[in-house]
Design a protein around this motif. Structure first.
Motif, short mmCIF file in Angstrom:
data_model
loop_
_atom_site.label_atom_id
_atom_site.label_comp_id
_atom_site.label_asym_id
_atom_site.label_seq_id
_atom_site.Cartn_x
_atom_site.Cartn_y
_atom_site.Cartn_z
N GLY A 26 81.31 -2.65 -10.26
CA GLY A 26 80.07 -1.95 -9.92
C GLY A 26 79.77 -2.06 -8.43
O GLY A 26 79.95 -3.12 -7.82
N GLU A 169 74.39 2.30 -17.86
CA GLU A 169 73.97 0.98 -17.38
C GLU A 169 72.76 0.50 -18.17
O GLU A 169 71.73 1.17 -18.20
N GLY A 175 70.52 -5.29 -9.63
CA GLY A 175 70.10 -4.18 -8.77
C GLY A 175 68.98 -3.40 -9.41
O GLY A 175 68.25 -3.91 -10.27
N ALA A 220 77.86 -0.75 -18.54
CA ALA A 220 77.54 -1.74 -17.50
C ALA A 220 76.31 -2.55 -17.87
O ALA A 220 75.42 -2.06 -18.57
N ILE A 247 80.66 -11.37 -7.73
CA ILE A 247 80.00 -11.97 -6.55
C ILE A 247 80.62 -13.35 -6.27
O ILE A 247 80.75 -13.76 -5.12
N PHE A 337 69.70 -9.51 -5.43
CA PHE A 337 69.78 -8.90 -6.76
C PHE A 337 70.80 -9.67 -7.60
O PHE A 337 71.77 -10.23 -7.07
C1 LIG Z 1 73.82 -7.66 -6.04
C2 LIG Z 1 73.87 -6.36 -6.76
C3 LIG Z 1 73.73 -5.19 -6.05
C4 LIG Z 1 73.80 -3.96 -6.70
N1 LIG Z 1 73.73 -2.81 -5.97
C5 LIG Z 1 73.87 -1.60 -6.58
C6 LIG Z 1 73.89 -0.40 -5.82
O1 LIG Z 1 73.79 -0.40 -4.59
N2 LIG Z 1 74.02 0.77 -6.48
C7 LIG Z 1 74.15 0.83 -7.85
O2 LIG Z 1 74.27 1.93 -8.41
N3 LIG Z 1 74.16 -0.30 -8.59
C8 LIG Z 1 74.04 -1.50 -8.00
N4 LIG Z 1 74.11 -2.67 -8.74
C9 LIG Z 1 74.43 -2.56 -10.18
C10 LIG Z 1 75.93 -2.80 -10.43
O3 LIG Z 1 76.71 -1.82 -9.82
C11 LIG Z 1 76.32 -2.89 -11.91
O4 LIG Z 1 76.26 -1.65 -12.57
C12 LIG Z 1 75.56 -3.88 -12.75
O5 LIG Z 1 75.09 -4.96 -12.01
C13 LIG Z 1 76.46 -4.36 -13.88
O6 LIG Z 1 75.94 -5.46 -14.55
P1 LIG Z 1 76.49 -6.95 -14.30
O7 LIG Z 1 76.08 -7.29 -12.92
O8 LIG Z 1 75.81 -7.74 -15.35
O9 LIG Z 1 77.98 -6.95 -14.46
C14 LIG Z 1 74.02 -3.91 -8.11
C15 LIG Z 1 74.14 -5.10 -8.82
C16 LIG Z 1 74.07 -6.33 -8.17
C17 LIG Z 1 74.24 -7.58 -8.95
#
Ligand SMILES: Cc1cc2nc3c(=O)[nH]c(=O)nc-3n(C[C@H](O)[C@H](O)[C@H](O)COP(=O)(O)O)c2cc1C
Length: 372
Positions: A26, A169, A175, A220, A247, A337
């Motif tokens: 992601g 998602e 995020g 997601a 991360i 986030f």
């Molecule tokens: C630190 C962080 C930053 C994120 N930034 C974005 C972003 O800029 N755009 C977006 O569409 N999703 C963003 N997300 C969502 C992720 O792309 C992803 O779909 C989601 O976190 C998946 O869940 P998980 O973290 O439990 O694996 C972010 C997630 C995190 C943890």
């Protein structure tokens, strides 16, 4: 025109580059997923995703010319990801509809030969007009069947186009989240990602015949181990999109200080916040957010023109500044986030270790490159 391949359900390709595992990393802004993380994921056969959100924050002229700095950095990060990927997997961008530079970032990435554009934080209704047919795969991020149905209808009616894949998602993601704060605060109202998979699946499957190809669905939010992935696939997904787990990798583009904050953090420190973007988000309750709670507002000192709807005179704090401080590892002034699964993030490792743990058998079964 490039050759777009929809091979075994869930696995995609473009030209001679193909996915060999059903994983999307992601996109994580600002600066958390750039070329290094995206390239490392692609190298292992997944879709590695560069976040376009203020990706030029390290450029010298970011303060004075943020738009130019961002496009220049995007170009560099795509190049970097390509080099690291060894021509495996796919390289995507994550572009948020809510950002001012949405159109320019998508067009720039397409010119640079990006393999896929994944787009959420708003409904990406205009995405097909920015990505000429055959140039890159296009995919919306949706939060349920209604949003999926709307996008499919608009894309079909207006552009005679269909998504190459869809990301659903759920509420455990990090995020910005596509649910209301009321829904997220009340467990009884919060939808289960497995139900959302079934719901979105039902909406998109009838379009596959019209599209003339499969429309793989990636789920997601809260996926961590093999069992989670198996459950998603059982519910009708073709693969998963994961972010928080990556991360804690050496390849993640954020500073070590950022990774340490997330590794130390627990679910007790998490909160659903109302982000300046106007959507709820899941983040760590850091000193910055406590101060905003206490004082009501930290007036921005500078504006990099990041979000379409931002009113600098009223916004509670500058989200770009807070995310940049975070990615540099500034706990006091950063906005961090995280997905709901933060308790499972306990140590650093390499991208390859995670992917081998999750998909080793699959990688053995489907040799790279996939035969289509
Ligand atoms: C630190 C962080 C930053 C994120 N930034 C974005 C972003 O800029 N755009 C977006 O569409 N999703 C963003 N997300 C969502 C992720 O792309 C992803 O779909 C989601 O976190 C998946 O869940 P998980 O973290 O439990 O694996 C972010 C997630 C995190 C943890």
């Amino acid at each position: 025109m490039k050759k777009i391949i929809h091979c075994c359900r869930g696995l995609l390709g473009i030209r001679d580059r193909v996915m060999s595992i059903p994983l999307i990393q992601g996109g994580m802004g600002v600066g958390v997923s750039l070329g290094r993380l995206a390239g490392s994921i692609a190298k292992k056969g997944g879709i590695g995703c560069i976040s376009t959100a203020d990706c030029g924050y390290l450029e010298e002229d970011f303060e004075t010319h943020p738009e130019e700095a961002n496009l220049r950095a995007l170009h560099k990060e795509i190049q970097k990801a390509r080099e690291i990927s060894d021509n495996n997997g796919l390289i995507a961008i994550n572009a948020m509809v809510a950002t001012q530079q949405y159109d320019d970032a998508v067009k720039c990435a397409v010119e640079d030969g990006i393999d896929a554009v994944i787009s959420g934080a708003g409904l990406p209704t205009s995405l097909p007009s920015l990505v000429p047919e055959g140039s890159a795969l296009i995919a919306p991020i949706v939060s349920g069947g209604r949003a999926a149905g709307l996008i499919l209808k608009v894309w079909e009616t207006k552009y005679n186009r269909y998504p190459d894949f869809v990301v659903v998602e759920g509420p455990k993601a990090g995020g910005h989240l596509g649910f209301t704060s009321e829904t997220l605060d009340d467990q009884a109202k919060t939808p289960d990602i497995l139900d959302l998979i079934r719901e979105v699946s039902e909406v998109i499957r009838p379009y596959e015949e019209k599209a003339g190809h499969a429309i793989p669905l990636y789920a997601a939010g809260g996926f961590w181990d093999r069992e989670d992935i198996e459950n998603a696939i059982q519910a009708g997904a073709d693969g998963v999109q994961m972010a928080t787990r990556f991360i804690g990798t050496y390849e993640c583009d954020a500073a070590q200080g950022y990774k340490d904050v997330l590794i130390r953090g627990t679910s007790r420190d998490l909160s659903i916040i109302k982000s300046p973007v106007g959507m709820p988000g899941r983040a760590l309750m850091t000193p910055l957010l406590q101060r905003v709670k206490r004082e009501g507002r930290i007036a921005p000192l500078h504006c990099s023109r990041c979000i379409k709807t931002c009113n600098i005179a009223k916004v509670p704090y500058c989200i770009t500044n807070a995310l940049i401080e975070a990615v540099k590892g500034n706990y006091e002034e950063g906005l961090f986030f995280s997905g709901a699964n933060i308790d499972r993030l306990t140590k650093m490792c390499h991208v390859s270790e995670i992917i081998d743990e999750l998909f080793a058998e699959m990688i053995e079964r489907i040799p790279v490159p996939v035969k289509c």
